[in-house]
Design a protein around this motif. Structure first.
Motif, PDB file in Angstrom:
ATOM      1  N   CYS A  18     -21.606 145.890-145.711  1.00 46.20           N
ATOM      2  CA  CYS A  18     -21.537 147.227-146.308  1.00 46.20           C
ATOM      3  C   CYS A  18     -21.148 147.085-147.779  1.00 46.20           C
ATOM      4  O   CYS A  18     -20.610 146.058-148.186  1.00 46.20           O
ATOM      5  CB  CYS A  18     -20.500 148.077-145.570  1.00 46.20           C
ATOM      6  N   GLU A  25     -15.399 156.828-148.476  1.00 48.16           N
ATOM      7  CA  GLU A  25     -16.538 157.017-147.579  1.00 48.16           C
ATOM      8  C   GLU A  25     -16.244 158.114-146.565  1.00 48.16           C
ATOM      9  O   GLU A  25     -15.126 158.235-146.054  1.00 48.16           O
ATOM     10  CB  GLU A  25     -16.847 155.718-146.828  1.00 48.16           C
ATOM     11  N   ALA A  27     -17.924 159.382-143.033  1.00 50.77           N
ATOM     12  CA  ALA A  27     -18.885 158.992-142.006  1.00 50.77           C
ATOM     13  C   ALA A  27     -19.250 160.162-141.107  1.00 50.77           C
ATOM     14  O   ALA A  27     -18.389 160.955-140.714  1.00 50.77           O
ATOM     15  CB  ALA A  27     -18.305 157.858-141.165  1.00 50.77           C
ATOM     16  N   HIS A  64     -25.786 153.805-145.712  1.00 56.65           N
ATOM     17  CA  HIS A  64     -24.942 154.243-146.829  1.00 56.65           C
ATOM     18  C   HIS A  64     -25.774 154.982-147.887  1.00 56.65           C
ATOM     19  O   HIS A  64     -26.813 154.479-148.319  1.00 56.65           O
ATOM     20  CB  HIS A  64     -24.271 153.043-147.509  1.00 56.65           C
ATOM     21  N   VAL A  74     -21.891 158.205-145.134  1.00 59.47           N
ATOM     22  CA  VAL A  74     -22.324 157.166-144.201  1.00 59.47           C
ATOM     23  C   VAL A  74     -22.886 157.812-142.936  1.00 59.47           C
ATOM     24  O   VAL A  74     -22.201 158.575-142.258  1.00 59.47           O
ATOM     25  CB  VAL A  74     -21.158 156.222-143.844  1.00 59.47           C
TER      26      VAL A  74
END
Length: 201
Positions: A18, A25, A27, A64, A74
């Motif tokens: 990643c 981030e 998700a 990503h 993400v």
């Protein structure tokens, strides 16, 4: 928050590959038919940023996307889709678990739940796992446009009641519709608020 740029960066099944950037981030994860890709496209204002398909389970990698050059969105594989083989499910589960346990850049997970359905055991167990592992998460109720207002509110309230059987308080949640754009501003403002606390513009 206004999204000025949204770009695909990388897809992989290995957390060690990643992005190395230390950007926050967020998700997105949920059962495979919950409308995750269309929600991501609605939030970013890009019609085909996340690949949508008539066949649930299309997302099978960690994807990503860099947003406004300052944070990553993400897109994680969905879970609980019956047509995916048991061996494939194990592989998905392994790298999803690895992502959540090892990715220090993760600021918040958004667990997507179809607002039309009763609380699903697989969703409740997944959120329980996030809680046990001290991973911050919020719930996004999807497809709110599929229910009338008189049916939507009782449905959400029933979900809250179920959650409170396991949690001392209801996790932060948003009600969305990828068709009408409902909830877009609230979700993006929430991310913006967290980024501002992290000193990310």
């Amino acid at each position: 928050m206004k999204i000025n740029s949204a770009e695909f960066v990388i897809s992989n099944s290995d957390v060690t590959k990643c992005p190395k950037d230390q950007l926050p981030e967020y998700a997105f994860i949920g059962r495979s038919n919950v409308g995750k890709s269309t929600l991501i496209n609605m939030l970013t204002g890009r019609k085909s940023l996340a690949k949508t398909s008539g066949r649930p389970g299309k997302t099978q990698l960690i994807n990503h996307f860099i947003i406004n050059k300052t944070w990553f969105l993400v897109d994680l594989p969905g879970y609980g889709y019956a047509r995916v083989s048991k061996s494939a499910k194990k592989v998905f589960q392994k790298f999803i678990t690895s992502y959540f346990s090892k990715r220090t850049q993760l600021v918040c997970a958004f667990v997507l739940v179809d607002s039309r359905h009763e609380p699903q055991k697989i969703d409740l167990e997944f959120m329980q796992w996030l809680g046990e592992n001290q991973i911050p998460f919020s719930i996004i109720f999807t497809k709110a446009d599929k229910l009338s207002k008189t049916k939507l509110s009782p449905q959400i309230n029933a979900y809250i009641s179920k959650m409170l059987e396991y949690w001392e308080e209801m996790p932060n949640y948003f009600i969305t519709s990828s068709t009408s754009g409902l909830g877009k501003e609230e979700v993006l403002n929430y991310i913006s608020e967290i980024n501002s606390q992290l000193k990310i513009s």
